[in-house]
Scaffold this active site. Structure first.
Site, PDB file in Angstrom:
ATOM      1  N   CYS A 380       0.747  -1.173   0.018  1.00 11.94           N
ATOM      2  CA  CYS A 380      -0.042  -0.053  -0.032  1.00 11.94           C
ATOM      3  C   CYS A 380       1.209   1.332  -0.072  1.00 11.94           C
ATOM      4  O   CYS A 380       1.401   1.700  -1.067  1.00 11.94           O
ATOM      5  CB  CYS A 380      -0.934  -0.166   1.108  1.00 11.94           C
ATOM      6  N   HIS A 505      -3.434  -5.124   0.400  1.00  7.00           N
ATOM      7  CA  HIS A 505      -3.046  -5.570   1.511  1.00  7.00           C
ATOM      8  C   HIS A 505      -2.858  -7.186   1.688  1.00  7.00           C
ATOM      9  O   HIS A 505      -3.818  -7.909   2.134  1.00  7.00           O
ATOM     10  CB  HIS A 505      -3.820  -5.131   2.706  1.00  7.00           C
ATOM     11  N   GLU A 507      -1.293  -9.334   3.246  1.00 11.28           N
ATOM     12  CA  GLU A 507      -1.203  -9.576   4.584  1.00 11.28           C
ATOM     13  C   GLU A 507      -2.513 -10.448   5.038  1.00 11.28           C
ATOM     14  O   GLU A 507      -2.357 -11.112   5.874  1.00 11.28           O
ATOM     15  CB  GLU A 507      -0.438  -8.994   5.480  1.00 11.28           C
TER      16      GLU A 507
HETATM   17  N1  GLN Z   1      -1.999   6.749   2.941  1.00 18.16           N
HETATM   18  C1  GLN Z   1      -2.198   5.937   1.907  1.00 18.16           C
HETATM   19  C2  GLN Z   1      -3.473   6.106   1.015  1.00 18.16           C
HETATM   20  O1  GLN Z   1      -4.262   6.446   1.602  1.00 18.16           O
HETATM   21  C3  GLN Z   1      -1.584   4.453   1.805  1.00 18.16           C
HETATM   22  C4  GLN Z   1      -2.612   3.720   2.755  1.00 18.16           C
HETATM   23  C5  GLN Z   1      -2.240   2.542   3.295  1.00 18.16           C
HETATM   24  O2  GLN Z   1      -1.053   2.277   3.223  1.00 18.16           O
HETATM   25  N2  GLN Z   1      -3.186   1.631   3.921  1.00 18.16           N
HETATM   26  O3  GLN Z   1      -3.570   5.980  -0.202  1.00 18.16           O
END
Ligand code: GLN
Length: 528
Positions: A380, A505, A507
């Site tokens: 992310c 994500h 994970e």
């Molecule tokens: N802050 C970033 C976004 O909102 C990444 C979010 C994250 O890593 N979950 O896109």
């Protein structure tokens, strides 16, 4: 008519944070191993509407379900232990229930009644439990009540489950209380008094537990179980002493070997021997002598609370066990990270995150990995950091994300039209399962072994494809997009042996029994 379900309620006494979630998940795992179908739910008494805006330093990771609920990290334990996918209905927060209750009151649905915690909120809680149970098609529905019995905010929940047991029949409910028994170093003895009081509190609310799980830091003598049985009014065979285990995945095995498993057999009406081979394999993998040691650097903002990155840590561990290597996690503080930190590890993970703090350290980590062919997995924000690093390398010196520099003209990461949400409010992110299509022949495609991907998401910003030429020039290619081609989901560095990042994500879908391919890929590359 829906089939007759039974319910197991797991409550906690003395203090929280001693493994109620793992206990609940392990009870489920043992039942599952007998062939009983289980579903599971967490009720949290605090007044938040979801876990999305909670400080991860205090609460640990925000777990995301496939349908986009932002929940407590215990749901991650449940998914990993039970290998099921939970939903919005598996996470019940008092704030959400009150919010709905007050909206109903404003909508005039109570027709002049006085709206009260009892019976209205307690009824809402019971309905939430029934609804959650019904979605599971399970024989037994497990409900963990967060916090500690006796907390002001949790009283409605304790009352609700007591009423619930009347509603569905006490014989259809099993109450398990998890208590903590401290060891006093000066007098060298375990003290059961707080646990006795906790049991008294529970009885005071009209709940007479069927079983007690006694958590201790080190193994306690059998006399402790006797004492708790006597003062707690619970048969001794239903008091399980549970010292800290070398791995949480041993807990189902301990439970299954204890007398509590007889209680679970009686309650479920299933006296089959549980098939625990999967758990034995996991524990064996973890405890057998590894071939090699790999050090993975986690470049993070919160380095003082491992819970903040729980699912990532679990995914890394599972992948390492599978590859028969020992994993050493090195926590690298993103705010003060230097090249020396990156140099000292075999692989780098930049996890998800929000907010400016530490972002330059994360970008530096990605750049270091890109330049020095260090295996890299970006998750992310870790993808966004890599894209920024690559664009800067290609000469866009001021490349940034508008999350951290709203006025940036070189906004390689930005909010796409139509995706803007209000920055500080909850539930406005791109949440839950979204599909991606991988590029044939790419490293991610080879690593996954297929092209059509579904992963969970939790983000707001996207890669700005206007800058694709620069991003490519810096060494990265896009290797996976959303099916409509609008959103960048995967990137990789074709010149590196393993430099992969995803906007998703992964994970959350990793299991100890089935480690996620992207994490396996990282560990494999790190071993080389
Ligand atoms: N802050 C970033 C976004 O909102 C990444 C979010 C994250 O890593 N979950 O896109």
């Amino acid at each position: 008519m829906a089939k007759k379900q039974k319910y197991i309620f797991v409550t906690g006494g003395v203090l929280s944070g001693v493994g109620k979630g793992v206990t609940a998940a392990s009870i489920g795992a043992v039942l599952q191993a007998k062939g009983v179908k289980v579903s599971i739910q967490k009720c949290d008494p605090y007044l938040n509407v979801d876990a999305g805006l909670l400080n991860p330093r205090e609460h640990g990771e925000c777990f995301v379900t496939r349908d986009g609920a932002e929940t407590d990290l215990d749901l991650g334990h449940y998914e990993r232990f039970l290998d099921i996918e939970l939903t919005q209905k598996s996470a019940t927060l008092a704030g959400r229930l009150l919010f709905d209750l007050l909206n109903d009151e404003r909508a005039g649905k109570f027709e002049g009644q006085t709206v009260q915690l009892v019976p209205h909120l307690t009824k809402s809680i019971q309905n939430a439990i029934l609804e959650s149970a019904e979605t599971g098609d399970s024989d037994i529905h497990i409900v963990e009540i967060g916090g500690t019995v006796g907390d002001y905010e949790g009283l409605s929940f304790v009352e609700a489950i007591r009423e619930f047991s009347q509603r569905v029949g006490r014989q259809n409910c099993l109450f398990v209380h998890v208590v903590y028994v401290p060891f006093i170093c000066t007098s060298k003895e375990f003290k059961t008094k707080p646990a006795q009081n906790a049991l008294k509190d529970l009885r005071g609310f009209g709940i007479f537990p069927d079983a007690v799980v006694v958590r201790t830091d080190t193994p306690a003598p059998a006399g402790i179980a006797k004492k708790i049985s006597l003062f707690g009014g619970v048969p001794e065979e239903n008091v399980l002493l549970m010292p800290n285990a070398d791995t949480v995945y041993r807990v189902p095995l301990i439970l299954a070997e204890s007398q509590l498993s007889n209680l679970l057999s009686d309650f479920s009406g299933n006296d089959k021997e549980p098939d625990l081979s999967a758990w034995k394999t996991i524990v064996k993998r973890q405890t057998s002598k590894p071939n090699k040691l790999v050090t993975v650097g986690l470049v993070a903002k919160y380095i003082d609370n491992e819970d903040t990155y729980m699912s990532i840590v679990e995914a890394l561990k599972s992948a390492a066990w599978r590859e028969k290597v020992a994993l050493k996690l090195k926590w690298i503080n993103a705010e003060i990270a230097t090249k020396n930190d990156f140099k000292s590890v075999d692989a780098i993970v930049v996890p998800g995150g929000f907010g400016k703090r530490g972002i330059e350290g994360k970008i530096d980590a990605a750049r270091y990995a890109l330049d020095n062919d260090v295996p890299y997995l970006g998750i992310c924000l870790g993808l966004q950091a890599a894209v920024i690093a690559s664009a800067r390398k290609a000469g866009l010196k001021a490349a940034h994300s508008t999350e951290f520099m709203p006025e940036s003209k070189q906004d390689v990461v930005y909010i796409m039209n139509g995706q803007a949400g209000k920055e500080s409010t909850g539930g406005t992110l791109r949440l839950g399962d979204y599909a991606a299509k991988l590029q044939k022949g790419s490293l991610v495609a080879k690593t996954y072994g297929y092209l059509d991907i579904i992963e969970r998401h939790r983000h707001r910003y996207e890669v700005n494809q206007k800058f694709l030429a620069e991003i490519n020039k810096g060494g990265l290619i896009v290797s996976g997009l959303s099916p409509d081609g609008k959103l960048v989901e995967y990137i990789e560095a074709p010149k590196n042996k393993y430099f992969v990042a995803t906007q998703a994500h992964p994970e959350f879908r990793s299991r100890p029994t089935k480690p996620h391919p992207l994490f396996i890929g990282l560990i494999k590359a790190a071993v080389k």
